[in-house]
Design a protein around this motif. Structure first.
Motif, PDB file in Angstrom:
ATOM      1  N   SER A  12      -1.410  10.253 -34.504  1.00  0.00           N
ATOM      2  CA  SER A  12      -2.285   9.091 -34.421  1.00  0.00           C
ATOM      3  C   SER A  12      -1.551   7.909 -35.053  1.00  0.00           C
ATOM      4  N   ALA A  13      -1.557   6.774 -34.351  1.00  0.00           N
ATOM      5  CA  ALA A  13      -0.827   5.602 -34.845  1.00  0.00           C
ATOM      6  C   ALA A  13      -1.388   4.358 -34.186  1.00  0.00           C
ATOM      7  N   GLY A  14      -1.101   3.220 -34.799  1.00  0.00           N
ATOM      8  CA  GLY A  14      -1.565   1.958 -34.232  1.00  0.00           C
ATOM      9  C   GLY A  14      -1.099   0.787 -35.053  1.00  0.00           C
ATOM     10  N   TYR A  15      -1.819  -0.323 -34.936  1.00  0.00           N
ATOM     11  CA  TYR A  15      -1.459  -1.567 -35.593  1.00  0.00           C
ATOM     12  C   TYR A  15      -2.692  -2.104 -36.315  1.00  0.00           C
ATOM     13  N   GLY A  16      -2.582  -2.274 -37.629  1.00  0.00           N
ATOM     14  CA  GLY A  16      -3.742  -2.719 -38.391  1.00  0.00           C
ATOM     15  C   GLY A  16      -4.874  -1.712 -38.266  1.00  0.00           C
ATOM     16  N   ASP A  17      -6.047  -2.212 -37.900  1.00  0.00           N
ATOM     17  CA  ASP A  17      -7.198  -1.324 -37.731  1.00  0.00           C
ATOM     18  C   ASP A  17      -7.304  -0.766 -36.315  1.00  0.00           C
ATOM     19  N   ASN A  18      -6.369  -1.145 -35.459  1.00  0.00           N
ATOM     20  CA  ASN A  18      -6.432  -0.744 -34.056  1.00  0.00           C
ATOM     21  C   ASN A  18      -5.639   0.547 -33.843  1.00  0.00           C
ATOM     22  N   ILE A  19      -6.332   1.637 -33.600  1.00  0.00           N
ATOM     23  CA  ILE A  19      -5.686   2.919 -33.345  1.00  0.00           C
ATOM     24  C   ILE A  19      -5.341   3.015 -31.864  1.00  0.00           C
ATOM     25  N   ILE A  20      -4.054   3.217 -31.563  1.00  0.00           N
ATOM     26  CA  ILE A  20      -3.589   3.295 -30.177  1.00  0.00           C
ATOM     27  C   ILE A  20      -3.406   4.751 -29.753  1.00  0.00           C
ATOM     28  N   LEU A  21      -2.669   5.505 -30.547  1.00  0.00           N
ATOM     29  CA  LEU A  21      -2.484   6.933 -30.272  1.00  0.00           C
ATOM     30  C   LEU A  21      -3.547   7.721 -31.011  1.00  0.00           C
ATOM     31  N   ASP A  22      -4.116   8.694 -30.345  1.00  0.00           N
ATOM     32  CA  ASP A  22      -5.250   9.417 -30.926  1.00  0.00           C
ATOM     33  C   ASP A  22      -5.067  10.917 -30.762  1.00  0.00           C
ATOM     34  N   GLY A  23      -4.410  11.535 -31.746  1.00  0.00           N
ATOM     35  CA  GLY A  23      -4.256  12.996 -31.732  1.00  0.00           C
ATOM     36  C   GLY A  23      -3.364  13.499 -30.615  1.00  0.00           C
ATOM     37  N   LEU A  24      -2.270  12.798 -30.360  1.00  0.00           N
ATOM     38  CA  LEU A  24      -1.394  13.147 -29.232  1.00  0.00           C
ATOM     39  C   LEU A  24      -0.410  14.246 -29.604  1.00  0.00           C
ATOM     40  N   ASP A  25      -0.220  15.173 -28.694  1.00  0.00           N
ATOM     41  CA  ASP A  25       0.772  16.240 -28.834  1.00  0.00           C
ATOM     42  C   ASP A  25       1.777  16.130 -27.696  1.00  0.00           C
ATOM     43  N   LEU A  26       3.067  16.149 -28.036  1.00  0.00           N
ATOM     44  CA  LEU A  26       4.106  16.098 -27.006  1.00  0.00           C
ATOM     45  C   LEU A  26       5.354  16.796 -27.526  1.00  0.00           C
ATOM     46  N   ALA A  27       5.834  17.754 -26.761  1.00  0.00           N
ATOM     47  CA  ALA A  27       7.110  18.408 -27.046  1.00  0.00           C
ATOM     48  C   ALA A  27       8.099  17.968 -25.976  1.00  0.00           C
ATOM     49  N   VAL A  28       9.100  17.191 -26.370  1.00  0.00           N
ATOM     50  CA  VAL A  28      10.089  16.672 -25.429  1.00  0.00           C
ATOM     51  C   VAL A  28      11.075  17.797 -25.089  1.00  0.00           C
ATOM     52  N   PRO A  29      11.257  18.123 -23.818  1.00  0.00           N
ATOM     53  CA  PRO A  29      12.209  19.178 -23.452  1.00  0.00           C
ATOM     54  C   PRO A  29      13.644  18.775 -23.830  1.00  0.00           C
ATOM     55  N   PRO A  30      14.322  19.535 -24.671  1.00  0.00           N
ATOM     56  CA  PRO A  30      15.695  19.184 -25.069  1.00  0.00           C
ATOM     57  C   PRO A  30      16.642  19.208 -23.876  1.00  0.00           C
ATOM     58  N   GLY A  31      17.550  18.228 -23.846  1.00  0.00           N
ATOM     59  CA  GLY A  31      18.561  18.199 -22.808  1.00  0.00           C
ATOM     60  C   GLY A  31      18.059  17.812 -21.435  1.00  0.00           C
ATOM     61  N   LYS A  32      16.838  17.294 -21.353  1.00  0.00           N
ATOM     62  CA  LYS A  32      16.240  16.916 -20.079  1.00  0.00           C
ATOM     63  C   LYS A  32      15.902  15.427 -20.070  1.00  0.00           C
ATOM     64  N   ILE A  33      15.504  14.932 -18.886  1.00  0.00           N
ATOM     65  CA  ILE A  33      15.023  13.564 -18.750  1.00  0.00           C
ATOM     66  C   ILE A  33      13.507  13.596 -18.656  1.00  0.00           C
ATOM     67  N   THR A  34      12.860  12.946 -19.610  1.00  0.00           N
ATOM     68  CA  THR A  34      11.402  12.829 -19.614  1.00  0.00           C
ATOM     69  C   THR A  34      11.039  11.386 -19.331  1.00  0.00           C
ATOM     70  N   THR A  35      10.151  11.166 -18.366  1.00  0.00           N
ATOM     71  CA  THR A  35       9.653   9.816 -18.127  1.00  0.00           C
ATOM     72  C   THR A  35       8.164   9.775 -18.435  1.00  0.00           C
ATOM     73  N   ILE A  36       7.757   8.669 -19.023  1.00  0.00           N
ATOM     74  CA  ILE A  36       6.366   8.478 -19.440  1.00  0.00           C
ATOM     75  C   ILE A  36       5.766   7.348 -18.622  1.00  0.00           C
ATOM     76  N   VAL A  37       4.607   7.612 -18.031  1.00  0.00           N
ATOM     77  CA  VAL A  37       3.904   6.613 -17.234  1.00  0.00           C
ATOM     78  C   VAL A  37       2.475   6.503 -17.738  1.00  0.00           C
ATOM     79  N   GLY A  38       1.817   5.434 -17.336  1.00  0.00           N
ATOM     80  CA  GLY A  38       0.428   5.227 -17.732  1.00  0.00           C
ATOM     81  C   GLY A  38       0.049   3.779 -17.514  1.00  0.00           C
ATOM     82  N   ALA A  39      -1.231   3.519 -17.529  1.00  0.00           N
ATOM     83  CA  ALA A  39      -1.718   2.154 -17.359  1.00  0.00           C
ATOM     84  C   ALA A  39      -1.333   1.305 -18.564  1.00  0.00           C
ATOM     85  N   ASN A  40      -1.439  -0.013 -18.417  1.00  0.00           N
ATOM     86  CA  ASN A  40      -1.208  -0.901 -19.551  1.00  0.00           C
ATOM     87  C   ASN A  40      -2.124  -0.530 -20.709  1.00  0.00           C
TER      88      ASN A  40
END
Length: 270
Positions: A12-40
């Motif tokens: 969980s992370a953000g700026y000031g009182d604004n929480i942007i990430l909320d309990g996110l879990d991500l394991a990046v595959p080693p040695g691979k290309i990971t792309t992240i997409v999503g709305a603004n």
């Protein structure tokens, strides 16, 4: 032992009182290309900034090979993990070669000197990004696309095991976008560099990813192989967009075709 393992756990992370990430879990595959997409405002850039220690998490951890990045000495972390953020700012008056050379700083101690290996790394990065002819030009004289390629050259010169890039194709025309993504693919395949990048173009993201991550409202909505992630239902849920998914005949990867309110049919003319 698996190396280059980068994991976000209950982040969980953000700026000031604004929480942007909320309990996110991500394991990046080693040695691979990971792309992240999503709305603004889905948290893509915040995730990269937190995983590179530019932002401290409110809760959770970021682990590099099982060790918290906040317990890793800064110089050691910079030798292993590099970040190209959105819209970086160059020092006033700096020329291209000097900026790219800054990618070598993590490899130098207090009393170490510049070596031939450093020269080779900078030259290779300039050549790979087709910016060698710009080496003596001040950054402020360059176009937006040229500046972006120089920033990518600096990230390449750092020669880290893990490279995080936030929209590396910004300001680039389509031919240079493909060149940069091909370059990053070469880097992954020849050096085994773990690459994580945010891309806006869903079709380029699916084409170049080994592992595709779709974010929504600060959480990981779905992740996996591009063909499992880029589906009509996921595009609807993540982007609020109706679409059709077909197979790219040149790569066998999925392609998203958006369906707008205004569309031409056979025989129609304006």
């Amino acid at each position: 032992m698996i190396t280059n393992s980068l994991v976000a756990s209950q982040l969980s992370a953000g700026y000031g009182d604004n929480i942007i990430l909320d309990g996110l879990d991500l394991a990046v595959p080693p040695g691979k290309i990971t792309t992240i997409v999503g709305a603004n405002a889905s948290g893509k850039s915040t995730l990269l900034r937190t995983m590179s220690r530019l932002i401290s998490p409110r809760h959770g951890h970021v682990l590099l090979d099982g060790k918290s990045i906040h317990r890793t000495p800064s110089r050691e972390l910079a030798r292993r993990l590099g970040l190209l953020p959105q819209s970086p700012i160059a020092p006033e008056g700096i020329v291209v070669a000097d900026l790219v050379s800054r990618g070598r700083h993590p490899h130098h101690g207090t009393f170490s000197r510049w070596t031939a290996k450093d020269d080779e790394a900078v030259a290779a990065a300039l050549t790979a990004t087709k910016t060698a002819e710009l080496a003596e030009r001040p950054m402020e004289e360059l176009s937006g696309g040229q500046r972006q390629r120089v920033w990518i050259a600096m990230a390449l010169a750092q020669q880290t095991e893990i490279l995080l890039l936030d929209e590396p194709t910004t300001f680039l025309d389509i031919s240079h976008q493909v060149e940069v993504l091909d370059l990053l693919t070469d880097l992954n395949r020849t050096r085994g560099t773990t690459i994580v990048m945010v891309l806006h173009d869903l079709n380029l993201a699916a084409r170049y990813a080994d592992y595709l991550v779709a974010m929504a409202e600060g959480r990981l909505h779905v992740s996996g192989k591009p063909e499992d992630v880029l589906t009509e239902e996921n595009v609807r849920q993540v982007f609020g967009l109706e679409s059709r998914i077909i197979t790219d005949p040149t790569s066998d990867r999925p392609i998203m075709l958006p369906i707008g309110r205004h569309r031409m049919t056979t025989g129609q003319a304006r």
